[in-house]
Design an enzyme around this catalytic site. Structure first.
Site, mmCIF file in Angstrom:
data_model
loop_
_atom_site.group_PDB
_atom_site.id
_atom_site.type_symbol
_atom_site.label_atom_id
_atom_site.label_comp_id
_atom_site.label_asym_id
_atom_site.label_seq_id
_atom_site.Cartn_x
_atom_site.Cartn_y
_atom_site.Cartn_z
ATOM 1 N N ASP A 126 0.812 -1.211 0.000
ATOM 2 C CA ASP A 126 0.000 0.000 0.000
ATOM 3 C C ASP A 126 0.845 1.261 0.000
ATOM 4 O O ASP A 126 1.412 1.634 1.032
ATOM 5 C CB ASP A 126 -0.908 -0.040 1.250
ATOM 6 C CG ASP A 126 -1.722 1.236 1.399
ATOM 7 O OD1 ASP A 126 -2.239 1.490 2.492
ATOM 8 O OD2 ASP A 126 -1.800 1.998 0.413
ATOM 9 N N ASP A 310 -1.925 5.804 -4.983
ATOM 10 C CA ASP A 310 -2.187 4.995 -3.802
ATOM 11 C C ASP A 310 -2.663 3.599 -4.189
ATOM 12 O O ASP A 310 -3.830 3.388 -4.529
ATOM 13 C CB ASP A 310 -3.256 5.694 -2.956
ATOM 14 C CG ASP A 310 -3.611 4.907 -1.724
ATOM 15 O OD1 ASP A 310 -4.471 5.369 -0.959
ATOM 16 O OD2 ASP A 310 -3.039 3.820 -1.534
HETATM 17 C C1 LIG Z 1 -12.102 -0.686 1.182
HETATM 18 C C2 LIG Z 1 -11.067 -1.714 0.856
HETATM 19 N N1 LIG Z 1 -9.945 -1.435 0.190
HETATM 20 O O1 LIG Z 1 -9.208 -2.563 0.106
HETATM 21 C C3 LIG Z 1 -9.912 -3.560 0.715
HETATM 22 C C4 LIG Z 1 -9.417 -4.959 0.838
HETATM 23 C C5 LIG Z 1 -11.083 -3.051 1.177
HETATM 24 C C6 LIG Z 1 -12.171 -3.795 1.862
HETATM 25 N N2 LIG Z 1 -11.852 -4.326 3.087
HETATM 26 C C7 LIG Z 1 -13.077 -4.961 3.537
HETATM 27 C C8 LIG Z 1 -11.063 -3.977 4.211
HETATM 28 C C9 LIG Z 1 -10.046 -2.918 3.952
HETATM 29 C C10 LIG Z 1 -10.180 -1.591 4.167
HETATM 30 C C11 LIG Z 1 -8.984 -1.055 3.807
HETATM 31 N N3 LIG Z 1 -8.203 -2.020 3.400
HETATM 32 N N4 LIG Z 1 -8.841 -3.171 3.477
HETATM 33 C C12 LIG Z 1 -6.851 -1.845 2.949
HETATM 34 C C13 LIG Z 1 -6.302 -0.586 3.441
HETATM 35 N N5 LIG Z 1 -7.242 0.469 3.313
HETATM 36 C C14 LIG Z 1 -6.920 1.643 2.723
HETATM 37 C C15 LIG Z 1 -5.625 1.865 2.295
HETATM 38 C C16 LIG Z 1 -5.365 3.086 1.677
HETATM 39 N N6 LIG Z 1 -4.154 3.401 1.226
HETATM 40 N N7 LIG Z 1 -6.338 3.988 1.482
HETATM 41 C C17 LIG Z 1 -7.574 3.702 1.939
HETATM 42 N N8 LIG Z 1 -7.885 2.545 2.543
HETATM 43 C C18 LIG Z 1 -8.580 0.312 3.842
#
Ligand SMILES: Cc1noc(C)c1CN(C)Cc1cc2n(n1)CCN(c1cc(N)ncn1)C2
Length: 421
Positions: A126, A310
């Protein structure tokens, strides 16, 4: 009595064709002062390889004899060869898969190994954050649902970073917090010893529900790391000094497995040239500008659009004016409060979206922007391009990044490069 040193110097000077014109010795040991033993220690500051010609050159200086030209040249020859050898030793590099975790590319995970013997986890690399955190043996079992976990007590190389904690919150409100260990950490054959591995003591429900994701590897700038009292370095910052090139690249793909490479730029993964643009690394994101955009076959609108590249964000978030210009071209599109963004009939024809990096142009196919049905039986679809107005920042997420080959360059100053593929 001729000492060993005298013999050594005589032979050196003889080798240099300067005979045995030894000048008077400087100082002599005073036998009457009793016994004195000096323990020799290696000079901790000498990190440069030993250059024998330089030693000879210094001997000439020490005894007041002008060093012949060829000795001076020999010093430079050996320095050059040692420099080249050192450069060759910076051979570290790695390459690993970027696997979409569901059928709509919500995120991409990469296999990594942690500890001894290696424990394999699937982590989300990430560039929008800088914490490396994992589901672990310390995560309450009620919060673990199918994820692989890291168990530090099963690793002979793990060390607790005593008294250190972390807590992170992402843009969508999800988050996690916990303690910190260091351990050996490898991505695609590239190993970092003593990488800070943040072990989750608590994760939010959206992570618990995502069984294919075992944690994250933050590849933002280390200034964003949330470990306290002392912040920790990212995997890339730890690996950088040994990398062949101070870069990592992202080759994300639409509904397919792509790759992340560290330490080299694989010319087989892109076409044409890489166009670089400046990165502002404060406050710690890969922040840069687009040079403008166009919708479908429309004219390119030149305008500096600042945002962050990102890989941890699924969609593309741009200013409302641009997004409304796009969906004006989509039959039946509307900005739905009910669904929290732009939606349209799944049968609608979508235009492509092109963004500029300096003078280069990158076109996102319509299929990337027809992101997903609201539900499996719905005829309403959700857009991969959404407004950034609520975020306070434009985010060039996976929908945009998967349309290019992207080089994240940790050079000084940092820069980001895009190429077609
Ligand atoms: C939403 C989502 N995105 O990827 C996944 C996997 C999901 C769903 N999921 C259920 C859970 C989740 C939520 C996040 N993630 N995983 C990954 C990191 N997230 C970021 C990273 C960043 N740089 N910027 C914003 N959020 C938020």
């Amino acid at each position: 009595m001729v000492s060993f040193t005298d013999l050594f110097l005589t032979s050196l000077l003889a080798a240099a064709g300067l005979g045995s014109a030894l000048p008077p010795r400087i100082g002599t040991a005073d036998q009457r002062a009793g016994r004195l033993t000096l323990k020799q220690v290696r000079n901790p500051r000498s990190h440069r390889a030993f250059n024998p010609a330089r030693a000879t050159y210094r001997t000439f200086l020490k005894y007041g004899v002008p060093a012949p030209d060829y000795i001076k040249k020999a010093v430079a020859h050996i320095d050059d060869e040692q420099e080249k050898a050192l450069a060759k030793m910076k051979r570290d590099k790695g390459s690993a898969a970027a696997i979409p975790i569901n059928e709509v590319d919500i995120a991409y995970v990469t296999p990594v190994t942690i500890g001894t013997p290696p424990q394999t986890l699937m982590l989300d690399l990430d560039t929008g954050s800088s914490d490396l955190w994992v589901f672990s043996s310390l995560t309450p079992s009620t919060q673990v649902r199918g994820q692989e976990i890291y168990t530090p007590t099963k690793s002979s190389t793990s060390k607790l970073l005593s008294g250190h904690t972390w807590s992170i919150r992402y843009g969508d409100g999800s988050g996690s917090r916990g303690s910190v260990y260091t351990d050996n950490f490898t991505i695609g054959g590239l190993e970092v010893r003593s990488q800070a591995v943040q072990t989750a003591l608590e994760v939010s429900s959206s992570f618990t529900q995502e069984q294919s994701l075992d944690g994250l590897v933050g590849l933002g700038f280390s200034t964003l790391n949330t470990v306290r009292p002392s912040s920790q370095l990212t995997f890339f910052d730890n690996a950088r000094p040994n990398l062949d090139e101070e870069v990592f690249t992202a080759d994300l793909k639409y509904h397919a497995t792509g790759s992340y490479d560290f330490g080299f730029i694989d010319s087989k993964k892109y076409t044409g040239n890489i166009t670089y643009t400046a990165v502002q690394q404060s406050p710690g994101y890969w922040t840069h500008s687009l040079s403008g955009y166009s919708v479908g076959s429309g004219a390119f609108q030149a305008s500096q659009i600042s945002g962050i590249s990102d890989t941890g964000t699924t969609l593309l978030y741009l200013p409302t004016a641009i997004v409304t210009a796009y969906y004006r071209q989509v039959q039946g599109a509307q900005n739905s409060q009910y669904y929290g963004g732009y939606v349209f009939p799944c049968s609608s024809t979508l235009p492509t979206f092109t963004f500029g990096i300096e003078g280069a142009r990158f076109t996102i196919p319509a299929s990337y922007i027809n992101y997903t049905r609201i539900s499996p039986t719905s005829t309403t679809c959700y857009g991969g391009l959404q407004s950034s107005s609520g975020l306070g920042i434009n985010i060039f997420g996976d929908v945009a990044l998967k349309a290019a080959f992207v080089v994240f360059s940790g050079t000084n100053p940092p820069r980001i490069g895009f190429a077609t593929k």
